[in-house]
Design a protein around this motif. Structure first.
Motif, mmCIF file in Angstrom:
data_model
loop_
_atom_site.group_PDB
_atom_site.id
_atom_site.type_symbol
_atom_site.label_atom_id
_atom_site.label_comp_id
_atom_site.label_asym_id
_atom_site.label_seq_id
_atom_site.Cartn_x
_atom_site.Cartn_y
_atom_site.Cartn_z
ATOM 1 N N ASP A 215 0.757 -1.232 -0.052
ATOM 2 C CA ASP A 215 -0.056 0.031 -0.052
ATOM 3 C C ASP A 215 0.998 1.318 0.065
ATOM 4 O OD1 ASP A 215 -2.353 -1.442 0.088
ATOM 5 O OD2 ASP A 215 -2.571 -1.550 2.332
ATOM 6 N N VAL A 216 2.057 1.050 0.299
ATOM 7 C CA VAL A 216 2.985 2.353 0.423
ATOM 8 C C VAL A 216 4.169 2.327 -0.385
ATOM 9 C CG1 VAL A 216 2.530 2.745 3.002
ATOM 10 C CG2 VAL A 216 4.188 1.569 2.351
ATOM 11 N N SER A 217 4.755 3.297 -0.691
ATOM 12 C CA SER A 217 6.173 3.322 -1.289
ATOM 13 C C SER A 217 7.279 3.974 -0.529
ATOM 14 C CB SER A 217 6.030 4.253 -2.588
ATOM 15 O OG SER A 217 5.875 5.809 -2.137
ATOM 16 N N SER A 218 8.537 3.579 -0.878
ATOM 17 C CA SER A 218 9.805 4.201 -0.328
ATOM 18 C C SER A 218 9.383 5.505 -0.113
ATOM 19 C CB SER A 218 11.087 3.628 -0.798
ATOM 20 O OG SER A 218 11.103 2.350 -0.937
ATOM 21 N N HIS A 219 8.943 6.316 -0.943
ATOM 22 C CA HIS A 219 8.756 7.754 -1.091
ATOM 23 C C HIS A 219 7.774 8.067 0.184
ATOM 24 C CE1 HIS A 219 8.021 11.882 -2.394
ATOM 25 N NE2 HIS A 219 6.687 11.601 -2.072
ATOM 26 N N GLN B 153 9.031 10.401 3.399
ATOM 27 C CA GLN B 153 8.482 11.583 3.671
ATOM 28 C C GLN B 153 7.671 11.743 5.106
ATOM 29 O OE1 GLN B 153 9.334 14.294 2.173
ATOM 30 N NE2 GLN B 153 10.632 12.924 0.967
ATOM 31 N N GLY B 154 7.678 10.713 5.694
ATOM 32 C CA GLY B 154 7.133 10.423 7.102
ATOM 33 C C GLY B 154 5.566 10.393 6.825
ATOM 34 N N PHE B 155 4.907 9.991 5.788
ATOM 35 C CA PHE B 155 3.585 9.630 5.545
ATOM 36 C C PHE B 155 3.252 8.531 6.422
ATOM 37 C CE2 PHE B 155 4.052 11.848 1.320
ATOM 38 C CZ PHE B 155 4.154 13.203 2.025
ATOM 39 N N VAL B 156 4.082 7.539 6.520
ATOM 40 C CA VAL B 156 3.854 6.277 7.284
ATOM 41 C C VAL B 156 4.997 6.177 8.308
ATOM 42 C CG1 VAL B 156 3.987 3.823 7.040
ATOM 43 C CG2 VAL B 156 3.173 5.087 5.002
ATOM 44 N N PRO C 111 14.275 9.199 8.580
ATOM 45 C CA PRO C 111 14.849 10.060 9.527
ATOM 46 C C PRO C 111 13.933 11.382 10.074
ATOM 47 C CG PRO C 111 15.711 10.280 7.412
ATOM 48 C CD PRO C 111 15.005 9.123 7.249
ATOM 49 N N LEU C 112 13.115 11.826 9.110
ATOM 50 C CA LEU C 112 12.276 12.823 9.384
ATOM 51 C C LEU C 112 11.377 12.423 10.589
ATOM 52 C CD1 LEU C 112 10.803 13.871 6.045
ATOM 53 C CD2 LEU C 112 12.460 15.057 7.294
ATOM 54 N N LEU C 113 11.116 11.289 11.116
ATOM 55 C CA LEU C 113 10.397 10.995 12.368
ATOM 56 C C LEU C 113 11.273 10.223 13.506
ATOM 57 C CD1 LEU C 113 7.303 9.124 10.665
ATOM 58 C CD2 LEU C 113 7.382 11.394 11.808
ATOM 59 N N HIS C 114 12.847 10.318 13.217
ATOM 60 C CA HIS C 114 13.349 9.600 14.118
ATOM 61 C C HIS C 114 13.433 10.294 15.465
ATOM 62 C CE1 HIS C 114 16.714 7.126 15.477
ATOM 63 N NE2 HIS C 114 17.391 8.175 15.638
ATOM 64 N N ASN D 108 10.737 12.169 16.621
ATOM 65 C CA ASN D 108 9.611 12.501 17.330
ATOM 66 C C ASN D 108 9.152 11.904 18.328
ATOM 67 O OD1 ASN D 108 6.487 11.699 17.306
ATOM 68 N ND2 ASN D 108 6.611 13.527 15.852
ATOM 69 N N PRO D 109 8.764 12.407 19.484
ATOM 70 C CA PRO D 109 8.265 11.755 20.800
ATOM 71 C C PRO D 109 7.553 10.512 20.739
ATOM 72 C CG PRO D 109 8.554 13.904 21.254
ATOM 73 C CD PRO D 109 8.794 13.845 19.637
ATOM 74 N N ALA D 110 6.378 10.794 20.149
ATOM 75 C CA ALA D 110 5.278 9.756 19.996
ATOM 76 C C ALA D 110 5.731 8.629 19.003
ATOM 77 C CB ALA D 110 4.041 10.550 19.179
ATOM 78 N N HIS D 111 6.516 8.943 17.876
ATOM 79 C CA HIS D 111 7.108 8.042 17.062
ATOM 80 C C HIS D 111 8.083 7.298 17.856
ATOM 81 C CE1 HIS D 111 9.860 6.417 14.136
ATOM 82 N NE2 HIS D 111 8.712 6.026 13.512
ATOM 83 N N GLN D 112 9.150 7.700 18.794
ATOM 84 C CA GLN D 112 9.844 7.004 19.476
ATOM 85 C C GLN D 112 9.311 5.856 20.525
ATOM 86 O OE1 GLN D 112 12.294 10.172 21.218
ATOM 87 N NE2 GLN D 112 13.922 10.058 19.604
ATOM 88 N N TRP D 113 8.495 6.604 20.958
ATOM 89 C CA TRP D 113 7.479 5.749 21.945
ATOM 90 C C TRP D 113 7.151 4.386 21.292
ATOM 91 C CZ3 TRP D 113 2.644 3.803 22.660
ATOM 92 C CH2 TRP D 113 2.727 2.940 23.923
#
Length: 335
Positions: free
Chosen positions: A135-139, A143-146, A289-292, A294-299
């Motif tokens: 359902d998703v691409s590397s792009h 870009q942090g959409f996923v 790396p755009l989400l690396h 992010n506190p919610a993402h890290q958790w």
């Protein structure tokens, strides 16, 4: 250069322009008008004294200077995001955060029930959209959409972070009334018809090429090493479907042990080790790396990794760490 004259928003615009290679698409992505994006490109050209994007018969193409700038601009924006992240700690018990993750059928069946049990206990108000890697691409991930993708990967973009969740051995599964049950060995395995089940990477798959042995995965690559090739009658991407099919046929499916355990209490199925060596399958989590930072993402990332490591096979326990592909590549050439 006088930094007082540099607008950070121009770096955001440049990052999107170099990715989209279109003023119109870049404007749509940033939610601004096309004239505003054209003006941003004009200012960027003045700033760098370079056209950056030039029109060709194949559309807009980046100049050599733009190609050199692209990774530096992306890294700069990542560092800025890290600096401006709020210092407040993520409170999972109160959060109503919405996560979007892509997980293979294997990961969804073997890992996600364990993760969801933990989530209901620790963060009962969050929501998760579980998607298939196709359902998703590397792009989308870059870009942090996923938030992240859980799968086994042949390769990943250099900028991605990744961590190995677990390694898993294989099991052969067939019906209890299958004639092979009376004499299961390498010869009978090779004489049987097989169900192939697998899916690597991201994006829409155009189908399987039965002659491309190396892309068929662990099982067939292992057979190829001893100059053998099995007869595959059915190709599927779903482990539960494969288990249901072998139950009513004379076929065999060779699949990761944790996927086979989904039917471990089924008296109509037999589970045995393969009659030849197969390297362990690796389940990996990858993210942008755009989400690396992010506190919610890290958790959530830490929770998924902790659950996976807790249930990893200790006999083939991996060395768990998260690094970018670029770091992994550099580690292989460093003294």
């Amino acid at each position: 250069m006088n930094l007082h004259g540099v607008d950070l928003n121009l770096m955001v615009a440049l990052n999107v322009l170099l990715r989209e290679k279109s003023v119109t698409r870049a404007a749509e992505f940033l939610g601004i008008t096309q004239p505003a994006m054209s003006n941003a490109l004009k200012r960027l050209r003045q700033l760098f004294d370079d056209p950056l994007l030039v029109r060709t018969s194949e559309g807009m193409k980046p100049t050599e200077r733009a190609q050199h700038l692209e990774p530096h601009v992306r890294d700069l924006l990542i560092q800025v995001e890290q600096v401006v992240q709020p210092v407040n700690k993520f409170a999972p018990e109160k959060s109503e955060h919405f996560y979007r993750i892509a997980v293979s059928d294997y990961g969804e069946s073997a890992l996600m029930p364990l993760v969801l049990a933990k989530l209901r206990e620790m963060a009962p108000h969050i929501s998760i959209d579980i998607m298939a890697p196709s359902d998703v691409s590397s792009h989308d991930v870059e870009q942090g959409f996923v938030d992240f993708v859980i799968n086994r990967f042949d390769e990943l973009p250099q900028s991605f972070y990744q961590t190995l969740l677990w390694r898993d051995n294989f099991k052969c599964v067939f019906a209890a009334d299958n004639t092979i049950a009376n004499n299961f060995d390498f010869d009978s395995y090779m004489e049987a018809q097989h169900i192939w089940v697998s899916k690597t990477g991201m994006g829409v798959d155009v189908g399987v090429n039965p002659d491309d042995v190396q892309r068929l995965g662990w099982v067939d690559a292992a057979l190829n090493c001893i100059d053998k090739k099995r007869h595959i009658s059915v190709f599927t991407r779903h482990y539960q479907a494969a288990l249901q099919m072998v139950e009513v046929s004379e076929m065999i499916v060779t699949l990761p042990s944790k996927a086979a355990q989904l039917q471990k209490h089924n008296p109509n199925l037999v589970f045995v080790p393969p009659p030849f060596g197969i390297p362990p399958l690796e389940l990996t989590m990858a993210w942008s790396p755009l989400l690396h930072f992010n506190p919610a993402h890290q958790w959530l990332r830490r929770l998924v990794a902790d659950v996976a490591h807790e249930h990893a096979d200790t006999s083939i326990r991996p060395n768990f760490e998260h690094r970018t592909n670029r770091e992994l590549e550099e580690a292989t050439v460093s003294p």
